[in-house]
Motif scaffolding. Structure first.
Motif, PDB file in Angstrom:
ATOM      1  N   GLY A  55      -0.447 -10.219   0.410  1.00  0.00           N
ATOM      2  CA  GLY A  55      -1.570 -10.021  -0.500  1.00  0.00           C
ATOM      3  C   GLY A  55      -2.231 -11.309  -0.953  1.00  0.00           C
ATOM      4  N   LEU A  56      -2.031 -12.383  -0.201  1.00  0.00           N
ATOM      5  CA  LEU A  56      -2.599 -13.678  -0.576  1.00  0.00           C
ATOM      6  C   LEU A  56      -3.975 -13.922   0.031  1.00  0.00           C
ATOM      7  CD1 LEU A  56       0.646 -15.804  -0.215  1.00  0.00           C
ATOM      8  CD2 LEU A  56      -0.420 -14.981  -2.326  1.00  0.00           C
ATOM      9  N   ILE A  57      -4.326 -13.152   1.053  1.00  0.00           N
ATOM     10  CA  ILE A  57      -5.633 -13.288   1.699  1.00  0.00           C
ATOM     11  C   ILE A  57      -6.211 -11.906   1.967  1.00  0.00           C
ATOM     12  CG2 ILE A  57      -5.028 -15.497   2.788  1.00  0.00           C
ATOM     13  CD1 ILE A  57      -4.829 -13.909   5.467  1.00  0.00           C
ATOM     14  N   HIS A  58      -7.501 -11.891   2.269  1.00  0.00           N
ATOM     15  CA  HIS A  58      -8.192 -10.665   2.657  1.00  0.00           C
ATOM     16  C   HIS A  58      -8.911 -10.909   3.975  1.00  0.00           C
ATOM     17  CE1 HIS A  58      -7.698  -8.699  -1.220  1.00  0.00           C
ATOM     18  NE2 HIS A  58      -8.099  -9.818  -1.796  1.00  0.00           N
ATOM     19  N   ARG A  59      -9.009  -9.864   4.784  1.00  0.00           N
ATOM     20  CA  ARG A  59      -9.817  -9.917   5.999  1.00  0.00           C
ATOM     21  C   ARG A  59     -11.174  -9.311   5.674  1.00  0.00           C
ATOM     22  NH1 ARG A  59     -10.590  -6.717  10.943  1.00  0.00           N
ATOM     23  NH2 ARG A  59     -11.125  -8.210  12.572  1.00  0.00           N
ATOM     24  N   ILE A  60     -12.212 -10.046   5.977  1.00  0.00           N
ATOM     25  CA  ILE A  60     -13.575  -9.543   5.826  1.00  0.00           C
ATOM     26  C   ILE A  60     -13.935  -8.906   7.165  1.00  0.00           C
ATOM     27  CG2 ILE A  60     -15.969 -10.117   5.278  1.00  0.00           C
ATOM     28  CD1 ILE A  60     -14.000 -10.598   2.962  1.00  0.00           C
ATOM     29  N   ALA A  77      -9.593  -1.539  -6.154  1.00  0.00           N
ATOM     30  CA  ALA A  77     -10.136  -1.740  -4.814  1.00  0.00           C
ATOM     31  C   ALA A  77     -10.738  -3.134  -4.720  1.00  0.00           C
ATOM     32  CB  ALA A  77     -11.204  -0.691  -4.525  1.00  0.00           C
ATOM     33  N   ALA A  78     -10.624  -3.721  -3.538  1.00  0.00           N
ATOM     34  CA  ALA A  78     -11.207  -5.043  -3.316  1.00  0.00           C
ATOM     35  C   ALA A  78     -12.649  -4.888  -2.879  1.00  0.00           C
ATOM     36  CB  ALA A  78     -10.409  -5.794  -2.256  1.00  0.00           C
ATOM     37  N   GLY A  79     -13.492  -5.723  -3.424  1.00  0.00           N
ATOM     38  CA  GLY A  79     -14.902  -5.747  -3.042  1.00  0.00           C
ATOM     39  C   GLY A  79     -15.323  -7.171  -2.777  1.00  0.00           C
ATOM     40  N   PHE A  80     -16.282  -7.334  -1.870  1.00  0.00           N
ATOM     41  CA  PHE A  80     -16.739  -8.671  -1.492  1.00  0.00           C
ATOM     42  C   PHE A  80     -18.257  -8.687  -1.416  1.00  0.00           C
ATOM     43  CE2 PHE A  80     -12.610  -7.816   0.317  1.00  0.00           C
ATOM     44  CZ  PHE A  80     -11.873  -8.848  -0.219  1.00  0.00           C
ATOM     45  N   ALA A  81     -18.858  -9.664  -2.087  1.00  0.00           N
ATOM     46  CA  ALA A  81     -20.292  -9.907  -2.002  1.00  0.00           C
ATOM     47  C   ALA A  81     -20.466 -11.076  -1.038  1.00  0.00           C
ATOM     48  CB  ALA A  81     -20.869 -10.236  -3.377  1.00  0.00           C
ATOM     49  N   SER A  93     -13.425  -6.709  -8.177  1.00  0.00           N
ATOM     50  CA  SER A  93     -12.717  -5.427  -8.146  1.00  0.00           C
ATOM     51  C   SER A  93     -13.522  -4.409  -8.932  1.00  0.00           C
ATOM     52  CB  SER A  93     -11.308  -5.569  -8.698  1.00  0.00           C
ATOM     53  OG  SER A  93     -11.341  -6.014 -10.024  1.00  0.00           O
ATOM     54  N   PHE A  94     -13.325  -3.157  -8.597  1.00  0.00           N
ATOM     55  CA  PHE A  94     -14.086  -2.108  -9.262  1.00  0.00           C
ATOM     56  C   PHE A  94     -13.239  -0.841  -9.393  1.00  0.00           C
ATOM     57  CE2 PHE A  94     -14.878  -2.362  -4.821  1.00  0.00           C
ATOM     58  CZ  PHE A  94     -14.916  -1.069  -4.334  1.00  0.00           C
ATOM     59  N   MET A 115      -8.689   0.432   0.213  1.00  0.00           N
ATOM     60  CA  MET A 115     -10.138   0.479   0.194  1.00  0.00           C
ATOM     61  C   MET A 115     -10.708  -0.930   0.022  1.00  0.00           C
ATOM     62  SD  MET A 115     -12.666   2.575  -2.371  1.00  0.00           S
ATOM     63  CE  MET A 115     -11.339   3.679  -2.724  1.00  0.00           C
ATOM     64  N   THR A 116     -11.679  -1.245   0.846  1.00  0.00           N
ATOM     65  CA  THR A 116     -12.391  -2.511   0.752  1.00  0.00           C
ATOM     66  C   THR A 116     -13.873  -2.225   0.893  1.00  0.00           C
ATOM     67  OG1 THR A 116     -10.558  -3.671   1.803  1.00  0.00           O
ATOM     68  CG2 THR A 116     -12.661  -4.816   1.743  1.00  0.00           C
ATOM     69  N   VAL A 117     -14.676  -2.822   0.040  1.00  0.00           N
ATOM     70  CA  VAL A 117     -16.121  -2.656   0.102  1.00  0.00           C
ATOM     71  C   VAL A 117     -16.745  -4.026   0.338  1.00  0.00           C
ATOM     72  CG1 VAL A 117     -18.184  -2.024  -1.217  1.00  0.00           C
ATOM     73  CG2 VAL A 117     -16.108  -0.634  -1.397  1.00  0.00           C
TER      74      VAL A 117
END
Length: 129
Positions: A55-60, A77-81, A93-94, A115-117
């Motif tokens: 849980g130290l990184i996220h894949r876009i 949930a993780a979200g990325f702009a 997060s949302f 969930m990832t947005v």
């Protein structure tokens, strides 16, 4: 998040992702870490796999690239702009929206595990230009 000690390669990859405001591909990481002794793609991919599990990184997904986790709140949930001009990625997060999205998916019997947005557009700096 796991508190397991990181290997040298894992720490190098995490440090590079942490210092970058843009998402980096595995090959970006390999190019940037060659002088540190990483020579093969498999070294980077193994480090990314372990860092992701912890849980130290996220894949876009839309960029096939990675960023360091900033929120460390995996209850939401993780979200990325993602800025399409400069490549900057901001994590958010949302939790309220997560519940609603899971509810909509659940109406058809779908069980959401993760969930990832990803939102694409322009960051404030690029929009001001």
């Amino acid at each position: 998040m796991t508190s397991r000690k990181l290997t040298r390669n894992q720490q190098l990859v995490l440090d590079r992702l942490t210092s970058s405001s843009a998402a980096l591909t595995a090959y970006d990481l390999l190019d940037q870490l060659r002088d540190e002794g990483l020579r093969a793609p498999v070294q980077v991919y193994r480090a990314l796999e372990t860092l992701g599990r912890q849980g130290l990184i996220h894949r876009i997904e839309s960029l096939n690239a990675f960023i360091a986790c900033c929120a460390h709140d995996h209850q939401a949930a993780a979200g990325f702009a993602i800025c399409d001009d400069c490549g900057e990625v901001a994590e958010f997060s949302f939790p309220a929206s997560e519940k609603g999205l899971k509810s909509v998916a659940g109406e058809s019997g779908f069980e959401t595990r993760h969930m990832t947005v990803e939102l694409h557009g322009r960051c404030a700096a690029c929009a001001a230009r």
